[in-house]
Design an enzyme around this catalytic site. Structure first.
Site, mmCIF file in Angstrom:
data_model
loop_
_atom_site.group_PDB
_atom_site.id
_atom_site.type_symbol
_atom_site.label_atom_id
_atom_site.label_comp_id
_atom_site.label_asym_id
_atom_site.label_seq_id
_atom_site.Cartn_x
_atom_site.Cartn_y
_atom_site.Cartn_z
ATOM 1 N N ALA A 80 0.842 -1.210 0.000
ATOM 2 C CA ALA A 80 0.000 0.000 0.000
ATOM 3 C C ALA A 80 0.871 1.251 0.000
ATOM 4 C CB ALA A 80 -0.926 0.020 1.211
ATOM 5 N N GLU A 113 -2.654 -11.965 -4.779
ATOM 6 C CA GLU A 113 -4.113 -11.901 -4.938
ATOM 7 C C GLU A 113 -4.533 -10.439 -4.907
ATOM 8 O OE1 GLU A 113 -3.026 -14.071 -2.440
ATOM 9 O OE2 GLU A 113 -3.456 -15.965 -3.468
ATOM 10 N N ASN A 118 -10.495 -4.105 -7.612
ATOM 11 C CA ASN A 118 -9.360 -3.195 -7.365
ATOM 12 C C ASN A 118 -8.606 -2.899 -8.672
ATOM 13 O OD1 ASN A 118 -7.210 -1.737 -6.399
ATOM 14 N ND2 ASN A 118 -6.679 -3.157 -4.751
ATOM 15 N N TYR A 125 -0.227 -3.867 -11.614
ATOM 16 C CA TYR A 125 0.370 -5.203 -11.790
ATOM 17 C C TYR A 125 0.509 -5.553 -13.272
ATOM 18 C CZ TYR A 125 -0.812 -5.573 -6.823
ATOM 19 O OH TYR A 125 -0.910 -5.342 -5.469
HETATM 20 C C1 LIG Z 1 -2.302 0.036 -5.565
HETATM 21 C C2 LIG Z 1 -1.446 1.170 -5.001
HETATM 22 C C3 LIG Z 1 -0.344 0.592 -4.091
HETATM 23 C C4 LIG Z 1 -0.781 1.911 -6.184
HETATM 24 O O1 LIG Z 1 0.114 2.872 -5.665
HETATM 25 P P1 LIG Z 1 0.452 4.219 -6.459
HETATM 26 O O2 LIG Z 1 1.692 4.784 -5.877
HETATM 27 O O3 LIG Z 1 -0.746 5.100 -6.500
HETATM 28 O O4 LIG Z 1 0.703 3.653 -7.933
HETATM 29 P P2 LIG Z 1 1.576 4.353 -9.074
HETATM 30 O O5 LIG Z 1 1.442 5.834 -9.000
HETATM 31 O O6 LIG Z 1 2.943 3.792 -9.055
HETATM 32 O O7 LIG Z 1 0.789 3.850 -10.367
HETATM 33 C C5 LIG Z 1 1.404 3.039 -11.358
HETATM 34 C C6 LIG Z 1 0.348 2.628 -12.361
HETATM 35 O O8 LIG Z 1 -0.701 1.890 -11.722
HETATM 36 C C7 LIG Z 1 -1.961 2.222 -12.301
HETATM 37 N N1 LIG Z 1 -2.796 2.940 -11.341
HETATM 38 C C8 LIG Z 1 -2.444 3.369 -10.113
HETATM 39 N N2 LIG Z 1 -3.485 3.987 -9.515
HETATM 40 C C9 LIG Z 1 -4.513 3.951 -10.382
HETATM 41 C C10 LIG Z 1 -5.855 4.424 -10.349
HETATM 42 N N3 LIG Z 1 -6.347 5.057 -9.259
HETATM 43 N N4 LIG Z 1 -6.643 4.185 -11.413
HETATM 44 C C11 LIG Z 1 -6.178 3.546 -12.494
HETATM 45 N N5 LIG Z 1 -4.899 3.074 -12.609
HETATM 46 C C12 LIG Z 1 -4.075 3.282 -11.559
HETATM 47 C C13 LIG Z 1 -1.644 3.122 -13.485
HETATM 48 O O9 LIG Z 1 -1.398 2.276 -14.602
HETATM 49 C C14 LIG Z 1 -0.376 3.797 -13.010
HETATM 50 O O10 LIG Z 1 0.407 4.318 -14.039
HETATM 51 P P3 LIG Z 1 0.095 5.819 -14.572
HETATM 52 O O11 LIG Z 1 -0.034 6.698 -13.360
HETATM 53 O O12 LIG Z 1 1.285 6.123 -15.423
HETATM 54 O O13 LIG Z 1 -1.189 5.722 -15.337
HETATM 55 C C15 LIG Z 1 -2.313 2.213 -4.223
HETATM 56 O O14 LIG Z 1 -3.406 2.584 -5.039
HETATM 57 C C16 LIG Z 1 -2.854 1.668 -2.903
HETATM 58 O O15 LIG Z 1 -2.181 1.727 -1.874
HETATM 59 N N6 LIG Z 1 -4.088 1.158 -2.919
HETATM 60 C C17 LIG Z 1 -4.746 0.646 -1.699
HETATM 61 C C18 LIG Z 1 -4.120 -0.647 -1.230
HETATM 62 C C19 LIG Z 1 -4.137 -1.691 -2.327
HETATM 63 O O16 LIG Z 1 -5.099 -1.827 -3.075
HETATM 64 N N7 LIG Z 1 -3.047 -2.470 -2.388
HETATM 65 C C20 LIG Z 1 -2.918 -3.559 -3.342
HETATM 66 C C21 LIG Z 1 -3.569 -4.790 -2.765
HETATM 67 S S1 LIG Z 1 -3.530 -6.156 -3.918
#
Ligand SMILES: CC(C)(COP(=O)(O)OP(=O)(O)OC[C@H]1O[C@@H](n2cnc3c(N)ncnc32)[C@H](O)[C@@H]1OP(=O)(O)O)[C@@H](O)C(=O)NCCC(=O)NCCS
Length: 157
Positions: A80, A113, A118, A125
């Site tokens: 996260a 998973e 999500n 991924y």
């Molecule tokens: C999933 C998570 C870790 C991503 O972290 P992040 O720092 O925002 O991700 P990044 O900025 O590195 O994003 C990389 C790519 O992921 C995708 N992505 C990230 N957030 C997105 C969103 N809200 N909607 C669509 N695509 C998204 C995009 O392809 C993005 O690339 P881009 O910004 O060039 O389009 C974050 O949203 C999070 O903490 N979510 C809640 C916890 C969670 O779901 N963890 C995973 C459990 S399986």
């Protein structure tokens, strides 16, 4: 430790320590409907198959990732980024860092998973080469299914 000019200020990635847990738990609560408890994180510190990393901007912990190294394969257990710091590429950097460590341990297959709803995480991924390989029905306590995703890595990839 990894310092890079990306995205706007230097960040560092290091092994998670007990001192990081209050920040980690705060992010966990903001990120997941069923957050892990303090005791669960504490128990992972004694799991010799587990690795947990935090990502810091200056002294502030703004993200974390964990994985289990299970001989031939690794399994991402949690991941996260603090909501205020999302969509800046930090999650991708942290996951890439973990994947490199996993590969350097000689492990070429990584599983995780993800909730079927999500899409942010699934997009991330996919962008790093994970593909969906199955479904775990009602995997989460609230009854939602999980998609199983897998990435095969080689030193060249
Ligand atoms: C999933 C998570 C870790 C991503 O972290 P992040 O720092 O925002 O991700 P990044 O900025 O590195 O994003 C990389 C790519 O992921 C995708 N992505 C990230 N957030 C997105 C969103 N809200 N909607 C669509 N695509 C998204 C995009 O392809 C993005 O690339 P881009 O910004 O060039 O389009 C974050 O949203 C999070 O903490 N979510 C809640 C916890 C969670 O779901 N963890 C995973 C459990 S399986």
């Amino acid at each position: 430790m990894n310092n890079s000019p990306f995205p706007t200020e230097p960040y560092a990635i290091e092994k998670m320590k007990p001192i990081h847990l209050s920040a980690v738990l705060a992010i966990e609560k903001k990120s997941f409907p069923q957050p892990w408890s303090l005791s669960l994180f504490m128990s992972e510190f004694t799991n010799r198959l587990a690795t947990y990393l935090v990502l810091r901007l200056k002294r502030k912990v703004i993200g974390y990732i964990g994985y289990w190294y299970l001989f031939e394969e690794a399994h991402i257990t949690t991941f996260a980024i603090h909501p205020d710091y999302r969509r800046q590429g930090l999650g991708k950097q942290l996951l890439k860092h973990a994947l490199n460590l996993i590969l350097n341990q000689g492990c070429h297959e990584v599983f995780l998973e993800v909730r079927i709803s999500n899409f942010p995480a699934q997009n991330l991924y996919h962008s790093l080469g994970f593909t969906a390989v199955g479904i775990r029905k009602k995997y989460y306590i609230d009854g939602e299914d999980a998609i199983i995703m897998k990435k095969i890595m080689s030193q060249e990839s």
